[in-house]
Design a protein around this motif. Structure first.
Motif, PDB file in Angstrom:
ATOM      1  N   ARG A 118     -98.689  51.735  21.715  1.00 33.05           N
ATOM      2  CA  ARG A 118     -97.654  51.262  21.174  1.00 33.05           C
ATOM      3  C   ARG A 118     -97.898  49.593  21.033  1.00 33.05           C
ATOM      4  O   ARG A 118     -97.810  49.052  20.127  1.00 33.05           O
ATOM      5  CB  ARG A 118     -96.396  51.641  21.599  1.00 33.05           C
ATOM      6  CG  ARG A 118     -95.819  52.919  21.410  1.00 33.05           C
ATOM      7  CD  ARG A 118     -94.315  53.154  21.604  1.00 33.05           C
ATOM      8  NE  ARG A 118     -93.918  52.591  22.648  1.00 33.05           N
ATOM      9  CZ  ARG A 118     -93.932  53.317  23.966  1.00 33.05           C
ATOM     10  NH1 ARG A 118     -94.418  54.491  23.890  1.00 33.05           N
ATOM     11  NH2 ARG A 118     -93.588  52.903  25.206  1.00 33.05           N
ATOM     12  N   ILE A 119     -98.543  49.119  22.114  1.00 31.52           N
ATOM     13  CA  ILE A 119     -98.454  47.819  22.323  1.00 31.52           C
ATOM     14  C   ILE A 119     -99.727  47.385  21.401  1.00 31.52           C
ATOM     15  O   ILE A 119     -99.653  46.349  20.811  1.00 31.52           O
ATOM     16  CB  ILE A 119     -98.905  47.318  23.885  1.00 31.52           C
ATOM     17  CG1 ILE A 119     -97.688  47.586  24.786  1.00 31.52           C
ATOM     18  CG2 ILE A 119     -99.590  46.044  23.824  1.00 31.52           C
ATOM     19  CD1 ILE A 119     -98.186  47.479  26.234  1.00 31.52           C
ATOM     20  N   GLY A 172     -98.216  47.187  17.988  1.00 29.38           N
ATOM     21  CA  GLY A 172     -97.610  46.082  17.718  1.00 29.38           C
ATOM     22  C   GLY A 172     -98.131  44.785  17.694  1.00 29.38           C
ATOM     23  O   GLY A 172     -97.880  43.734  16.860  1.00 29.38           O
ATOM     24  N   LEU A 173     -99.276  44.482  18.439  1.00 26.99           N
ATOM     25  CA  LEU A 173    -100.260  43.350  18.481  1.00 26.99           C
ATOM     26  C   LEU A 173    -100.788  43.163  17.114  1.00 26.99           C
ATOM     27  O   LEU A 173    -101.001  42.087  16.620  1.00 26.99           O
ATOM     28  CB  LEU A 173    -101.156  43.367  19.878  1.00 26.99           C
ATOM     29  CG  LEU A 173    -100.550  43.386  21.036  1.00 26.99           C
ATOM     30  CD1 LEU A 173    -101.446  43.471  22.101  1.00 26.99           C
ATOM     31  CD2 LEU A 173     -99.990  41.859  21.078  1.00 26.99           C
ATOM     32  N   ALA A 196     -99.659  44.598  14.393  1.00 23.36           N
ATOM     33  CA  ALA A 196     -98.676  44.262  13.238  1.00 23.36           C
ATOM     34  C   ALA A 196     -98.378  42.620  13.419  1.00 23.36           C
ATOM     35  O   ALA A 196     -98.212  41.893  12.119  1.00 23.36           O
ATOM     36  CB  ALA A 196     -97.421  44.941  13.427  1.00 23.36           C
ATOM     37  N   MET A 197     -98.168  42.114  14.894  1.00 21.97           N
ATOM     38  CA  MET A 197     -97.892  40.518  14.546  1.00 21.97           C
ATOM     39  C   MET A 197     -98.787  39.969  14.192  1.00 21.97           C
ATOM     40  O   MET A 197     -98.758  38.941  13.673  1.00 21.97           O
ATOM     41  CB  MET A 197     -97.643  40.606  16.220  1.00 21.97           C
ATOM     42  CG  MET A 197     -96.508  41.079  16.588  1.00 21.97           C
ATOM     43  SD  MET A 197     -95.900  40.800  18.386  1.00 21.97           S
ATOM     44  CE  MET A 197     -95.719  39.189  18.442  1.00 21.97           C
TER      45      MET A 197
END
Length: 583
Positions: free
Chosen positions: A15-16, A19-20, A22-23
């Motif tokens: 998940r991390i 997210g990274l 996407a960011m």
């Protein structure tokens, strides 16, 4: 029995990572956009932003002055302010107060200003084009402040003399462009070159400190100095205006010319144009009638016939003519101004007594072709050459096309047409020993460094011999004697030469001849001419003979001009001129 369901959480590490990613993607989009804005497209957006902030303003050039020959200002430019409103900035509750104050200060109807304030779709409404700076200051320092009201620096044209030389000077429109007269003719020189200023402003229109500005300095207009003398212009204007009123005439003109130089000292018309209220005058009355209105000159034209007869050798001043009071020309019988028995007149007497029949008899010895050539040499059928707006050439028919009666009437000034200035120029030529000098109205202008640049002298043209000019002058002096038709033009102490003119007046309104043109033109001192004065009055209703109507105007104007220019009498006595045979 089934085991209980177990909630399985995703892999935290995965998940991390998602997210990274996407960011990182979002930040890369922002970064790319920033690079585009601040790097690749920065100049484009900066230019657009600057364009929105930059405001351009025209810097009006100060218009040059028009002065008389002695530097007295006849037309000048004064400081002024434009008053305007931004209706969107005026709150509805304040409109009545703003309209009340502006109406009182600007002397305008309150309703008119209120209507402009109510036009809220507009950001700019001019209330007054040019007011005194003191008036603008009172408006802008009102307590409380009149929000939405502003002022701009402007110039306004002023004419100190009001109607003095009105049609000669002309006027300018609200945009500062010359619309008539000399203001129009010399507009390019008088107007100068406008400048321009660009500054950066904030949302409320205030200048942003420390920002760039671009300035193109205006170039002031140049001055025009006329040959007109203000005091003589005033005297000529008053004399012709008074006589037009006294005789119930339609219009009139008076001209004063300096003989040696051909310079126009005065050019007056009646009625004259009030330059402070020109908007209230019909456009047809804006014209300078001294150079635009053409008319048949009548007996003032007899000097040209006399010059042609003398130059051709056909007659001498003492040549005797048997003159009846009428003569048949083709299908017409032409008459003198009054019935009389057959007279034995010298040619000098023919001119002095202004005999139509005697003049016809002399012209028949000259011939049509030679008379036509002399008319041309004196400037008939051609513009005088001043360059004034609307200057006319008059009408001189080709001699081969003269009708049977024209062969007679042209000799005494009916059948040709001229302007007042053309007629005055004829007498300047005779007074100047037979040399015509192109009339001048502009003495000079100022250069961009403000130094005065005089106009070149008027062109000189030998028209008749000095002897002929002297002999014609003697005849004209006799015309002002007690036996002549122009005795009312005589001036105590001075020798005066001149000629009356009374011509039937063609009027398009009646589609024929109705009314008269009354003229007197002459010069003084007769034996050493310095000034020519002409007075012409159109359609008088209380008398019509030139010797009665126009000669008194000549006398008033010439007397004033001689004194004003300090021209003394010559102290000589006129030679005796034999008018009738046997005397």
């Amino acid at each position: 029995m089934r085991p209980p369901a177990v909630l399985r959480l995703g892999n935290p590490g995965r998940r991390i990572n998602v997210g990274l990613i996407a960011m990182t993607f979002v930040l890369s989009v922002f970064a790319g956009r920033l690079v585009q804005l601040q790097g690749l497209d920065s100049k484009v957006y900066a230019a657009e932003a600057a364009e929105q902030r930059v405001r351009g303003e025209k810097l009006t050039a100060r218009r040059g002055s028009i002065t008389d020959v002695n530097g007295h200002e006849l037309a000048l430019t004064l400081e002024a302010r434009e008053i305007f409103v931004d209706p969107s900035e005026v709150a509805p509750a304040d409109r009545d107060r703003v309209a009340t104050v502006l109406a009182a200060e600007l002397n305008q109807p309150k309703e008119q200003i209120a209507a402009k304030l109510g036009n809220t779709t507009s950001r700019y409404q001019q209330v007054a084009a040019a007011v005194e700076p003191s008036v603008a200051q009172r408006i802008m320092t009102q307590k409380p402040k009149l929000k939405g009201v502003g002022s701009k620096h402007r110039y306004r044209r002023d004419y100190p003399g009001g109607d003095l030389a009105g049609t000669l000077l002309g006027f300018v429109g609200d945009d500062g462009t010359g619309l008539s007269g000399l203001e129009n003719t010399y507009n390019g020189l008088l107007a100068g070159r406008d400048g321009e200023q660009f500054i950066e402003t904030g949302r409320e229109g205030q200048r942003i400190p420390m920002t760039r500005s671009t300035l193109k300095t205006p170039v002031e207009g140049r001055d025009v100095r006329l040959t007109i003398e203000r005091d003589i212009q005033w005297a000529a204007q008053k004399a012709i205006t008074d006589q037009v009123k006294a005789t119930g005439a339609r219009t009139g003109s008076a001209i004063v010319i300096d003989v040696p130089t051909g310079q126009v000292v005065a050019m007056a018309n009646a009625p004259e144009l009030d330059l402070k209220n020109w908007e209230k005058t019909a456009p047809e009355d804006w014209v300078n009638r001294s150079v635009t209105d053409v008319f048949e000159p009548g007996s003032t034209n007899k000097v040209i016939t006399a010059a042609a007869a003398l130059e051709s050798g056909a007659v001498r001043p003492e040549t005797v003519f048997k003159v009846p009071d009428n003569i048949r020309c083709a299908d017409r019988v032409l008459r003198d101004s009054h019935p009389h028995p057959v007279e034995r007149l010298t040619f000098s007497g023919v001119v002095a007594t202004s005999s139509n029949v005697g003049t016809i008899l002399a012209s028949q010895r000259v011939g049509d072709e030679k008379l036509h050539a002399m008319l041309e040499r004196f400037g008939f059928g051609a513009k005088p050459g001043t360059g004034l707006l609307g200057e006319e050439a008059g009408l001189l028919p080709e001699w081969k096309k003269w009708s049977g009666s024209q062969r007679c009437t042209i000799a005494y000034g009916q059948g040709v047409s001229v302007t007042a200035l053309q007629t005055a120029s004829v007498y300047q030529t005779i007074a100047n020993g037979g040399v015509r000098v192109t009339p001048q109205i502009v003495a000079g202008t100022t250069a961009e460094n403000r130094a005065f640049v005089p106009s070149p002298p008027g062109k000189q043209t030998r028209v008749i011999s000095e002897r002929t000019a002297r002999e014609v002058s003697g005849m004209l002096e006799a015309a002002v004697s007690d036996e002549g038709t122009g005795n009312l033009a005589a001036i105590d102490g001075y020798r005066v030469a001149g000629k009356t003119g009374t011509a039937m007046r063609y009027d398009p309104k009646c589609q024929g001849y109705c009314g008269y043109t009354s003229t007197f033109v002459g010069f003084a001192p007769a034996d050493k001419p310095r000034l020519v004065v002409l007075a012409v009055i159109q359609d008088p209703h209380k008398g019509y003979y030139g010797g009665e109507i126009a000669a008194p105007v000549f006398k008033k104007v010439m007397t004033f001009a001689l004194k004003s220019k300090k021209i003394p009498p010559t102290g000589t006595t006129a030679a005796s001129v034999r008018i009738r045979a046997g005397e």
